[in-house]
Design a protein around this motif. Structure first.
Motif, PDB file in Angstrom:
ATOM      1  N   SER A  66      32.978  35.270  27.096  1.00 20.70           N
ATOM      2  CA  SER A  66      32.372  36.496  27.628  1.00 20.70           C
ATOM      3  C   SER A  66      32.447  36.519  29.157  1.00 20.70           C
ATOM      4  CB  SER A  66      30.923  36.648  27.160  1.00 20.70           C
ATOM      5  OG  SER A  66      30.129  35.600  27.672  1.00 20.70           O
ATOM      6  N   LYS A  67      32.277  35.373  29.795  1.00 15.44           N
ATOM      7  CA  LYS A  67      32.396  35.303  31.258  1.00 15.44           C
ATOM      8  C   LYS A  67      33.843  35.473  31.702  1.00 15.44           C
ATOM      9  CE  LYS A  67      28.321  32.476  32.046  1.00 15.44           C
ATOM     10  NZ  LYS A  67      27.794  31.198  32.553  1.00 15.44           N
ATOM     11  N   ILE A  68      34.766  34.946  30.903  1.00 12.26           N
ATOM     12  CA  ILE A  68      36.192  35.112  31.213  1.00 12.26           C
ATOM     13  C   ILE A  68      36.553  36.594  31.141  1.00 12.26           C
ATOM     14  CG2 ILE A  68      38.536  34.678  30.375  1.00 12.26           C
ATOM     15  CD1 ILE A  68      37.523  31.923  29.443  1.00 12.26           C
ATOM     16  N   ARG A  69      36.114  37.276  30.075  1.00 18.82           N
ATOM     17  CA  ARG A  69      36.408  38.696  29.928  1.00 18.82           C
ATOM     18  C   ARG A  69      35.807  39.522  31.063  1.00 18.82           C
ATOM     19  NH1 ARG A  69      34.216  38.789  24.307  1.00 18.82           N
ATOM     20  NH2 ARG A  69      35.350  36.987  23.607  1.00 18.82           N
ATOM     21  N   ARG A  70      34.545  39.239  31.367  1.00 16.83           N
ATOM     22  CA  ARG A  70      33.864  39.968  32.428  1.00 16.83           C
ATOM     23  C   ARG A  70      34.570  39.767  33.762  1.00 16.83           C
ATOM     24  NH1 ARG A  70      28.859  37.585  32.764  1.00 16.83           N
ATOM     25  NH2 ARG A  70      28.725  37.984  30.550  1.00 16.83           N
ATOM     26  N   ARG A  71      34.972  38.539  34.038  1.00 13.37           N
ATOM     27  CA  ARG A  71      35.662  38.231  35.300  1.00 13.37           C
ATOM     28  C   ARG A  71      37.008  38.954  35.381  1.00 13.37           C
ATOM     29  NH1 ARG A  71      35.601  34.038  39.123  1.00 13.37           N
ATOM     30  NH2 ARG A  71      37.670  33.481  39.875  1.00 13.37           N
ATOM     31  N   TYR A  72      37.755  38.964  34.278  1.00  9.37           N
ATOM     32  CA  TYR A  72      39.053  39.637  34.264  1.00  9.37           C
ATOM     33  C   TYR A  72      38.892  41.153  34.379  1.00  9.37           C
ATOM     34  CZ  TYR A  72      43.689  41.078  32.705  1.00  9.37           C
ATOM     35  OH  TYR A  72      44.919  41.664  32.612  1.00  9.37           O
ATOM     36  N   LEU A  73      37.926  41.728  33.679  1.00  2.97           N
ATOM     37  CA  LEU A  73      37.706  43.162  33.755  1.00  2.97           C
ATOM     38  C   LEU A  73      37.325  43.620  35.158  1.00  2.97           C
ATOM     39  CD1 LEU A  73      35.825  43.816  30.399  1.00  2.97           C
ATOM     40  CD2 LEU A  73      38.079  44.675  31.048  1.00  2.97           C
ATOM     41  N   ARG A  74      36.656  42.753  35.905  1.00  4.18           N
ATOM     42  CA  ARG A  74      36.232  43.097  37.271  1.00  4.18           C
ATOM     43  C   ARG A  74      37.280  42.760  38.317  1.00  4.18           C
ATOM     44  NH1 ARG A  74      29.991  40.940  37.124  1.00  4.18           N
ATOM     45  NH2 ARG A  74      29.233  42.539  35.699  1.00  4.18           N
ATOM     46  N   SER A  75      38.339  42.077  37.939  1.00  3.72           N
ATOM     47  CA  SER A  75      39.318  41.678  38.951  1.00  3.72           C
ATOM     48  C   SER A  75      40.660  42.376  38.715  1.00  3.72           C
ATOM     49  CB  SER A  75      39.470  40.159  38.987  1.00  3.72           C
ATOM     50  OG  SER A  75      39.915  39.676  37.734  1.00  3.72           O
ATOM     51  N   TRP A  76      41.581  41.746  38.019  1.00  2.15           N
ATOM     52  CA  TRP A  76      42.951  42.236  37.923  1.00  2.15           C
ATOM     53  C   TRP A  76      43.202  43.186  36.755  1.00  2.15           C
ATOM     54  CZ3 TRP A  76      46.493  42.044  41.540  1.00  2.15           C
ATOM     55  CH2 TRP A  76      46.333  41.113  42.557  1.00  2.15           C
ATOM     56  N   PHE A  77      42.266  43.369  35.875  1.00  3.38           N
ATOM     57  CA  PHE A  77      42.496  44.210  34.687  1.00  3.38           C
ATOM     58  C   PHE A  77      42.919  45.637  35.038  1.00  3.38           C
ATOM     59  CE2 PHE A  77      40.962  47.047  31.304  1.00  3.38           C
ATOM     60  CZ  PHE A  77      41.783  46.611  30.280  1.00  3.38           C
ATOM     61  N   PRO A  78      42.224  46.342  35.959  1.00  6.25           N
ATOM     62  CA  PRO A  78      42.669  47.710  36.273  1.00  6.25           C
ATOM     63  C   PRO A  78      44.107  47.768  36.795  1.00  6.25           C
ATOM     64  CG  PRO A  78      40.485  47.313  37.162  1.00  6.25           C
ATOM     65  CD  PRO A  78      41.001  46.001  36.669  1.00  6.25           C
TER      66      PRO A  78
END
Length: 98
Positions: A66-78
């Protein structure tokens, strides 16, 4: 490999190819590369991440999904999602509708 292919072939396509041809081998190869990038975006939600500890020396391996997903969604995902958009197909659809 997919990024190198994109970096070499895309400028060639933009400069030398006048129109997009859907029956061309390069069109299908570009779709395969799109699938590779989609797989990469999907994997980013599950791969462990090495992060620096604030105020300390060294790094920690982040394993909580869940922390990995949250971190990715807030960083390079867009940025990655925008990179997945097949602009050539979208332009082809709008150009063909006139």
């Amino acid at each position: 490999v997919a990024l190198v292919f994109t970096g070499i072939v895309t400028p060639y396509e933009v400069i030398f190819m006048k129109t997009l041809q859907t029956d061309d081998w390069l069109f299908f190869l570009n779709r395969v590369v799109d699938l590779v990038f989609l797989l990469d975006v999907t994997l980013q939600f599950f791969l462990k991440v090495e992060i620096e500890q604030p105020g300390k020396y060294g790094t920690v391996l982040l394993k909580d999904r869940s922390k990995i997903r949250r971190r990715y969604l807030r960083s390079w995902f867009p940025v990655d999602v925008i990179g997945l958009v097949p602009f050539d197909i979208i332009f082809l659809l709008f150009d063909g509708s006139e």
